[in-house]
Design an enzyme around this catalytic site. Structure first.
Site, short mmCIF file in Angstrom:
data_model
loop_
_atom_site.label_atom_id
_atom_site.label_comp_id
_atom_site.label_asym_id
_atom_site.label_seq_id
_atom_site.Cartn_x
_atom_site.Cartn_y
_atom_site.Cartn_z
N HIS A 78 3.38 -3.69 -0.35
CA HIS A 78 3.41 -5.08 -0.83
C HIS A 78 2.59 -5.99 0.10
O HIS A 78 1.86 -6.87 -0.38
CB HIS A 78 4.84 -5.60 -0.94
CG HIS A 78 5.69 -4.81 -1.90
ND1 HIS A 78 7.06 -4.91 -1.93
CD2 HIS A 78 5.36 -3.88 -2.84
CE1 HIS A 78 7.53 -4.09 -2.87
NE2 HIS A 78 6.51 -3.46 -3.42
N HIS A 237 4.35 -5.13 -11.54
CA HIS A 237 4.71 -4.67 -10.20
C HIS A 237 4.04 -3.34 -9.88
O HIS A 237 3.63 -3.10 -8.74
CB HIS A 237 6.22 -4.55 -9.99
CG HIS A 237 6.52 -4.18 -8.57
ND1 HIS A 237 6.48 -5.11 -7.54
CD2 HIS A 237 6.74 -2.98 -7.97
CE1 HIS A 237 6.70 -4.49 -6.39
NE2 HIS A 237 6.86 -3.21 -6.63
N ASP A 241 1.68 -2.67 -6.67
CA ASP A 241 1.77 -1.50 -5.79
C ASP A 241 0.43 -0.78 -5.69
O ASP A 241 0.00 -0.39 -4.60
CB ASP A 241 2.81 -0.50 -6.34
CG ASP A 241 4.23 -0.82 -5.91
OD1 ASP A 241 4.43 -1.66 -5.01
OD2 ASP A 241 5.16 -0.19 -6.47
N HIS A 264 2.83 6.00 -5.69
CA HIS A 264 2.22 5.99 -4.36
C HIS A 264 1.51 7.31 -4.03
O HIS A 264 0.42 7.30 -3.48
CB HIS A 264 3.29 5.70 -3.30
CG HIS A 264 4.05 4.44 -3.55
ND1 HIS A 264 3.44 3.21 -3.63
CD2 HIS A 264 5.37 4.22 -3.74
CE1 HIS A 264 4.36 2.29 -3.86
NE2 HIS A 264 5.54 2.87 -3.93
#
EC number: 3.5.1.108
Length: 305
Positions: A78, A237, A241, A264
């Site tokens: 973030h 969101h 990310d 991720h």
């Protein structure tokens, strides 16, 4: 020339670690041209510096985790996303624990901190990684891909098969030549499912997670009284990310990013795949800021944001 940027002054905050539940101090400090974003574990007897880089990302199960010699800094995405959105090239990030505080679960607090500190141009050319050939990573039906593009745009699709998520936008395409990161992306919060949070707490994780820093869902609905900040906050969101995950490469990308159900781990694998093919990218600078892609030739206070 289009110049590198750092912050004008030191700025500090305190927040809760989403996994430890502990109070964590965070300090952002200006850094010299060419430094990059460097995280420093100042709680250790001898502080350890971990520069953000694609090769320093270790664990990616619940967040992007930078690792060096057994020392970790977790949940960097973030803050990295805010740095990307505000065009920050060089920054020292001092932290008193092994995770960046979660704040409100979005990048908004980090954007506010950086803007409060002020943004300063530096007398060195901003370096971009220009993607020159397509690069793709797949894992089952999930994928992430970079294609050549003179600018920075992202297209992200999610598929959670949850009634509350299904009602919102599942796909989002954003070109930062025409979209404000600060207004349209930065406030999107992380989200999670109540039953998963309980399981994580049982193994000592998510102790700081709450409706103050996440959108929480049960099997059918959103539990937060105040609802969503954006109609499509879930997919926004995931894009927030991805912007942070991609920025650990050390420079802004000139590319088009497309992803389906990426996270991720896949985002980091994509960066490693790009770096493994030297013919797939080149480093570029812009002597004339007006020659840079629209959205990057920004004034000193904003972003492609």
């Amino acid at each position: 020339m289009l110049k590198q940027r750092t912050i004008k002054s030191i700025v500090k905050t305190v927040g809760i670690g989403v996994h430890s539940g502990r109070k964590i101090e965070l300090t952002l400090r200006p850094a010299a041209p060419g430094t990059g974003i460097v995280f420093s574990r100042v709680d250790l007897p001898t502080p350890v510096d971990i520069p953000a880089s694609a090769m320093s990302i270790g664990d990616t199960r619940l967040a992007s985790v930078l690792q060096k010699d057994g020392v970790r800094v977790s949940t960097v995405e973030h803050l990295m996303s805010a740095c990307a959105g505000l065009g920050i090239d060089n920054l020292y990030v001092d932290v008193t624990a092994e995770e960046i505080p979660i704040m409100d679960g979005s990048a908004a607090t980090f954007v506010f901190l950086i803007q409060s500190a002020g943004i300063e141009e530096q007398n060195a050319p901003k370096r971009f990684i220009k993607v020159t050939k397509p690069v793709e990573i797949r894992d089952g039906d999930k994928f992430a891909r970079l294609d050549p593009y003179f600018g920075f745009k992202l297209k992200f699709s999610i598929d959670f098969r949850h009634p509350a998520v299904d009602k919102t936008g599942q796909e989002l395409e954003v070109d930062f030549a025409t979209t404000s990161y600060v207004r349209e992306i930065a406030r999107a919060r992380t989200f999670g499912f109540a039953h998963e949070a309980e399981m994580l707490r049982e193994i000592g994780l998510a102790r700081g997670g709450s409706m103050d820093n996440a959108i929480v869902l049960d099997e059918y609905r959103i539990l937060n009284n105040d609802g969503l900040r954006y109609d499509d906050e879930f997919v926004k969101h995931k894009m927030l990310d991805a912007i942070g995950d991609l920025y650990v490469i050390g420079h802004p990308l000139l590319a088009s990013y497309t992803a389906y159900k990426s996270g991720h781990g896949l985002n980091n694998a994509l960066l490693r795949e790009l770096l493994a093919h030297e013919d797939a990218y080149e480093i570029v600078t812009f002597d004339d800021p007006q020659a840079a892609p629209k959205g990057f030739a920004f004034d000193a206070q904003t972003a492609f944001a």
